[in-house]
Design a protein around this motif. Structure first.
Motif, PDB file in Angstrom:
ATOM      1  N   GLN A  90       5.093   7.786  -8.218  1.00  0.00           N
ATOM      2  CA  GLN A  90       4.641   8.834  -8.767  1.00  0.00           C
ATOM      3  C   GLN A  90       3.940   8.837 -10.142  1.00  0.00           C
ATOM      4  O   GLN A  90       3.527   9.597 -10.839  1.00  0.00           O
ATOM      5  N   ASP A  91       4.175   7.441 -10.634  1.00  0.00           N
ATOM      6  CA  ASP A  91       3.515   7.142 -12.128  1.00  0.00           C
ATOM      7  C   ASP A  91       2.214   7.087 -12.068  1.00  0.00           C
ATOM      8  O   ASP A  91       1.518   6.680 -13.077  1.00  0.00           O
ATOM      9  N   ILE A  92       1.517   6.884 -10.885  1.00  0.00           N
ATOM     10  CA  ILE A  92       0.008   6.837 -10.822  1.00  0.00           C
ATOM     11  C   ILE A  92      -0.587   8.123 -10.183  1.00  0.00           C
ATOM     12  O   ILE A  92      -0.261   8.467  -9.327  1.00  0.00           O
ATOM     13  N   THR A  93      -1.663   8.574 -10.916  1.00  0.00           N
ATOM     14  CA  THR A  93      -2.235   9.782 -10.593  1.00  0.00           C
ATOM     15  C   THR A  93      -2.946   9.663  -9.062  1.00  0.00           C
ATOM     16  O   THR A  93      -3.368   8.702  -8.707  1.00  0.00           O
ATOM     17  N   GLN A  94      -2.916  10.961  -8.665  1.00  0.00           N
ATOM     18  CA  GLN A  94      -3.717  10.811  -7.212  1.00  0.00           C
ATOM     19  C   GLN A  94      -5.141  10.563  -7.353  1.00  0.00           C
ATOM     20  O   GLN A  94      -5.694   9.663  -6.506  1.00  0.00           O
ATOM     21  N   GLU A  95      -5.630  10.978  -8.492  1.00  0.00           N
ATOM     22  CA  GLU A  95      -7.229  10.725  -8.628  1.00  0.00           C
ATOM     23  C   GLU A  95      -7.464   8.933  -8.965  1.00  0.00           C
ATOM     24  O   GLU A  95      -8.495   8.561  -8.335  1.00  0.00           O
TER      25      GLU A  95
ATOM     26  N   ALA B 177       0.909  -1.246   0.063  1.00  0.00           N
ATOM     27  CA  ALA B 177       0.173  -0.082   0.097  1.00  0.00           C
ATOM     28  C   ALA B 177       0.761   1.228  -0.211  1.00  0.00           C
ATOM     29  O   ALA B 177       0.617   2.213  -0.864  1.00  0.00           O
ATOM     30  N   ASP B 178       1.758   1.040   0.920  1.00  0.00           N
ATOM     31  CA  ASP B 178       3.030   2.383   0.808  1.00  0.00           C
ATOM     32  C   ASP B 178       3.536   2.542  -0.638  1.00  0.00           C
ATOM     33  O   ASP B 178       3.428   3.744  -1.130  1.00  0.00           O
ATOM     34  N   LYS B 179       4.133   1.641  -1.329  1.00  0.00           N
ATOM     35  CA  LYS B 179       4.850   1.881  -2.675  1.00  0.00           C
ATOM     36  C   LYS B 179       3.593   1.997  -3.511  1.00  0.00           C
ATOM     37  O   LYS B 179       4.017   3.052  -4.311  1.00  0.00           O
ATOM     38  N   TYR B 180       2.328   1.642  -3.316  1.00  0.00           N
ATOM     39  CA  TYR B 180       1.370   2.096  -4.441  1.00  0.00           C
ATOM     40  C   TYR B 180       1.023   3.565  -3.997  1.00  0.00           C
ATOM     41  O   TYR B 180       0.916   4.281  -5.197  1.00  0.00           O
TER      42      TYR B 180
END
Length: 464
Positions: free
Chosen positions: A159-164, A152-155
């Protein structure tokens, strides 16, 4: 497993009995069934030795019965001459027993010694296995929890995954689950969505410790180690913030969405969905799943490595875990990790571990075995026109001490050992009457042969 030695330094016990139990477990695929089958085999083999003991005991009883009339006569005749009485008693004992007395006693002591050796070595082995199982099951659940948090922390930090996208996935936590696959270095942990499939995957870690290098005041590089527990606690603190007195509950939480519900008046009510709430729900589901897969139950007993008692819960407390493993094997902050996930698991799965059933059955079967022996002997004496055999004082005490002693072992130690004792007592009880009948049959044959021999010798002597 590396996880066992990384923290608790508990290794799987070995030894004569443990290796034999493993062999039986490999066939039965169940530890309790392995113990039951092993006990049956031991008792069947031991039944042959026990038959010899019963033969010696019955042989001695018959000798005692034969010489008792002579002993009664000399007691009356020399009642005022203790020294002479003792001498005459020794002469009669030597006449009837000969060398068989010491031989019978030797056999009895050897059998008793072997019986105690089996009992206590197996007891020690199963206690060691109990400590190992309790600690390894805890470690398995602990590292499941830590790896889920690590993923969960890595996910969350990726940075390659948007916050949305992160918020959308994690706020739908009711459709999320963790999946652990593989073995050894290929073991992985994945975050899986019910409809979208695998969301994120990383390698499973069995050790969260790491070495770091820093520079001291003198400009020298100093290497230090951050322990596995310290890194796990960092993960816990990052996603499950603790509130100090005066701080508003929820003020440190990360909001990832909102949940819309209707109140009693049909109006829409929006409540925030916190990251900690989502993670706690999904991680707890995985912890419960792993617990269910690894927990060893048997009939009404929820945890076979704990005593069958209503005073015990199926999930051990931290103090019990510490006592099983050894107080000095824990890091000082182990309880912080235990308290992070164990309360949730206990709320889902903690049950009363038993109801004294094994203890009651062990005492009952032991008493039944003693009663059957007494019943058989009294019935035999009645057929022979002899008075019922009265148990000596030592025997009466043993009829109380033995059941109580076995009951205490069942009450205060693990259920696996209690199952061993119960199975052993049941097999012995089943074998008891056939053994007594066989012993009497053999003794009867010997007495017939002896009478026939004596008759032939008397007839032969009369010819002269």
């Amino acid at each position: 497993m590396a996880i066992i030695s990384s923290l608790l330094a508990v290794t799987q016990p070995t030894g004569f009995w443990i290796n034999i139990i493993k062999a039986f477990e490999g066939v039965t695929k169940n530890y309790v069934l392995a113990i039951i089958f092993l006990t049956v085999v031991i008792r069947l083999i031991w039944g042959l030795v026990d038959t010899l003991t019963k033969f010696n005991s019955q042989h001695m009883n018959n000798i005692n019965a034969k010489m008792q009339p002579e002993l009664d006569k000399i007691k009356e005749k020399y009642k005022n001459q203790p020294a002479v009485l003792q001498q005459k008693q020794n002469e009669i004992s030597k006449k009837y027993y000969g060398k068989s007395y010491f031989g019978s006693c030797f056999v009895t002591f050897i059998v008793m010694g072997l019986n105690l050796l089996i009992f206590f070595t197996l007891f020690s082995g199963l206690n060691s296995m109990s400590a190992y199982k309790i600690s390894s099951n805890y470690e398995n659940i602990k590292y499941t929890y830590a790896n889920c948090l690590n993923l969960a922390d890595k996910y969350w930090q990726d940075q390659d995954i948007t916050q949305e996208e992160k918020n959308s996935i994690l706020s739908d936590y009711e459709n999320l689950s963790f999946l652990i696959e593989g073995n050894g270095e290929d073991k992985t942990v994945s975050l899986v969505h019910k409809t979208q499939g695998q969301v994120y995957q990383i390698g499973y870690k069995d050790d969260f410790s790491e070495k770091t290098t820093s520079t001291n005041d003198e400009g020298e590089e100093v290497e230090s180690t951050i322990t596995s527990n310290q890194n796990i606690i960092k993960l816990i603190d990052a996603y499950f913030p603790k509130y100090q007195e005066g701080e508003e509950e929820g003020s440190k939480e990360i909001v990832i969405g909102e949940k819309v519900t209707e109140n009693g008046e049909g109006e829409e009510v929006k409540t925030p969905i916190y990251l900690s709430t989502a993670l706690n729900a999904v991680v707890l589901d995985k912890v419960v799943e792993v617990y269910d897969l690894t927990q060893e139950k048997f009939l009404w007993i929820q945890n076979i490595w704990i005593a069958d008692s209503p005073f015990n819960k199926s999930i051990v407390s931290f103090d019990t875990l510490k006592n099983q493993v050894g107080k000095h094997q824990f890091e000082a902050n182990e309880k912080t990790i235990y308290d992070a996930f164990m309360p949730g698991l206990k709320a889902e799965r903690n049950r009363t571990n038993g109801y004294f059933i094994l203890t009651i059955l062990i005492i009952a079967v032991t008493l039944l075995s003693m009663y059957l022996t007494k019943f058989y002997n009294n019935r035999k004496n009645k057929k022979l026109g002899k008075p019922a055999t009265a148990a000596p004082a030592a025997g009466k005490y043993m009829q109380i001490i033995l059941p109580v002693m076995l009951g205490v072992f069942a009450l205060f130690y693990n259920s696996v050992f209690a199952i061993y004792m119960l199975t052993g007592q049941l097999v012995s009880c089943i074998l008891l009457l056939p053994q007594l009948l066989f012993v009497d049959w053999v003794i009867g044959l010997r007495e017939k042969k002896k009478k026939k021999k004596d008759t032939i010798e008397v007839d032969y002597s009369r010819k002269f």
